[in-house]
Scaffold this active site. Structure first.
Site, mmCIF file in Angstrom:
data_model
loop_
_atom_site.group_PDB
_atom_site.id
_atom_site.type_symbol
_atom_site.label_atom_id
_atom_site.label_comp_id
_atom_site.label_asym_id
_atom_site.label_seq_id
_atom_site.Cartn_x
_atom_site.Cartn_y
_atom_site.Cartn_z
ATOM 1 C CB ALA A 20 -28.478 -54.567 -22.294
ATOM 2 C CD GLN A 167 -34.618 -61.872 -15.371
ATOM 3 O OE1 GLN A 167 -34.834 -62.046 -14.169
ATOM 4 N NE2 GLN A 167 -35.127 -60.864 -16.042
ATOM 5 C CG ASP A 208 -30.076 -53.653 -18.477
ATOM 6 O OD1 ASP A 208 -29.740 -54.196 -17.406
ATOM 7 O OD2 ASP A 208 -30.571 -54.284 -19.431
ATOM 8 C CG ASN A 218 -27.458 -54.993 -14.228
ATOM 9 O OD1 ASN A 218 -27.612 -55.232 -15.425
ATOM 10 N ND2 ASN A 218 -27.179 -55.947 -13.368
#
Ligand code: MRU
Length: 320
Positions: A20, A167, A208, A218
């Site tokens: 973000a 990620q 986020d 998130n």
């Protein structure tokens, strides 16, 4: 090096730039670049160019509010500047730099506040990526963990790989190893068993977008992680995010727009066939964790704790 609007927008859409605060910083710097390059244009022409660019960047990803925060901040600076190309240029460059320096400072302050919550011997589960690759500074959740380790606390990190785009495996595990944090990578499906068998004591994630009531959007998998913490005897689940991640215009997480991505990220990741051709898929990139599952939200201004009282939130967000 990204220099063209379409290339920058695609870098955000394809997650070459992701996280973000990093998305916000990237979008702000893109506007600064376009303004600087607009030599010889009139003030109104520069304004038009910026407006077209911000419209394209706004359309890249819907969930992380930091993107809109950064674009709004830079556009407001442009709007407040006199109608002269040089003045607009200077205002946009200053505002974009401020977006990035403000985020780096927020990371440092979050790390300071958050590190206090962690103790020697903690075994901490985390999801997605929240370090230097996701922000303009040291990171959100991972910044906190790095600061706890630097303070001499012996902590162990259990990183969820973070399906489908990995990620956690590709970025968090890499960054932990690079800075010497003790990290163990597990798949998302192993989280419950790791809590049962590995003595997980705390969990932490980034965000986020955070609604007015403390609900947290998130990376997909965060809600599951928070739920598992509750199911394993109230393991504290923390969130670390700068104040730019708050969207108090939204009453609850139900109003947060959740990005749904291409089904092929699940069917054929990186070209490998993982599922039958044409298999129906649902691919939300984020989930919403109800604030009732969150122990506290670590910001650069301090920690907002359960029960997430609105007055306490406003007092915290008003701090400088
Ligand atoms: O889809 P991504 O990789 O942009 O999602 C990133 C996350 O969800 C992070 O956990 C989040 O941005 C929080 S802190 C950087």
């Amino acid at each position: 090096v990204l220099t063209e609007l379409e290339a920058i927008a695609e870098a955000i859409e394809t997650l070459a730039v992701r996280g973000a605060p990093a998305i916000g910083g990237c979008a702000a710097l893109a506007l600064a670049l376009f303004a600087q390059r607009a030599e010889g244009r009139s003030g109104p022409e520069v304004r038009q160019l910026l407006d077209d660019a911000q419209a394209r960047l706004r359309a890249t990803r819907p969930t992380a509010v930091n993107l809109f925060y950064a674009l709004d901040k830079v556009m407001a600076a442009a709007g407040a500047a006199p109608d002269d190309a040089d003045a607009i240029r200077a205002a946009v460059v200053d505002a974009a730099e401020e977006v990035c320096t403000e985020d780096a400072a927020a990371c440092d302050a979050m790390a300071r506040h958050g590190a206090e919550l962690f103790e020697d011997g903690d075994r901490i589960m985390t999801v997605c990526h929240t370090g230097a690759l996701a922000t303009c500074g040291t990171g959100t959740a991972l910044g906190v963990l790095k600061a706890a380790a630097v303070a001499g606390k012996k902590i162990e990190v259990f990183a969820l790989e973070t399906r489908p785009l990995l990620q956690g495996a590709r970025l968090t595990a890499w960054e932990c190893m690079k800075v010497g944090l003790d990290v163990t990578l597990i798949t998302d499906g192993m989280a419950a068993f790791a809590m049962a068998r590995k003595g997980i004591t705390k969990a932490i994630a980034g965000a986020d977008r955070i609604a007015a009531n403390g609900d947290v959007a998130n990376k997909i998998g965060t809600y599951g992680l928070a739920t598992l913490c509750r199911a394993h005897g109230e393991i504290p689940f923390y969130v670390a995010a700068p104040s730019s991640t708050f969207d108090v215009t939204l009453t609850s997480g139900a109003e947060i727009p959740i990005e749904e991505r291409n089904p092929d990220e699940i069917r054929t990741p990186r070209g490998a066939v993982f599922a039958p051709e044409g298999c129906p898929v649902w691919n939300p990139a984020f989930d919403v964790t109800p604030s009732a599952l969150v122990a506290g939200i670590i910001t650069e201004r301090g920690i907002w704790e359960r029960p997430f009282d609105a007055t306490a939130r406003d007092q915290l967000l008003a701090r400088t």
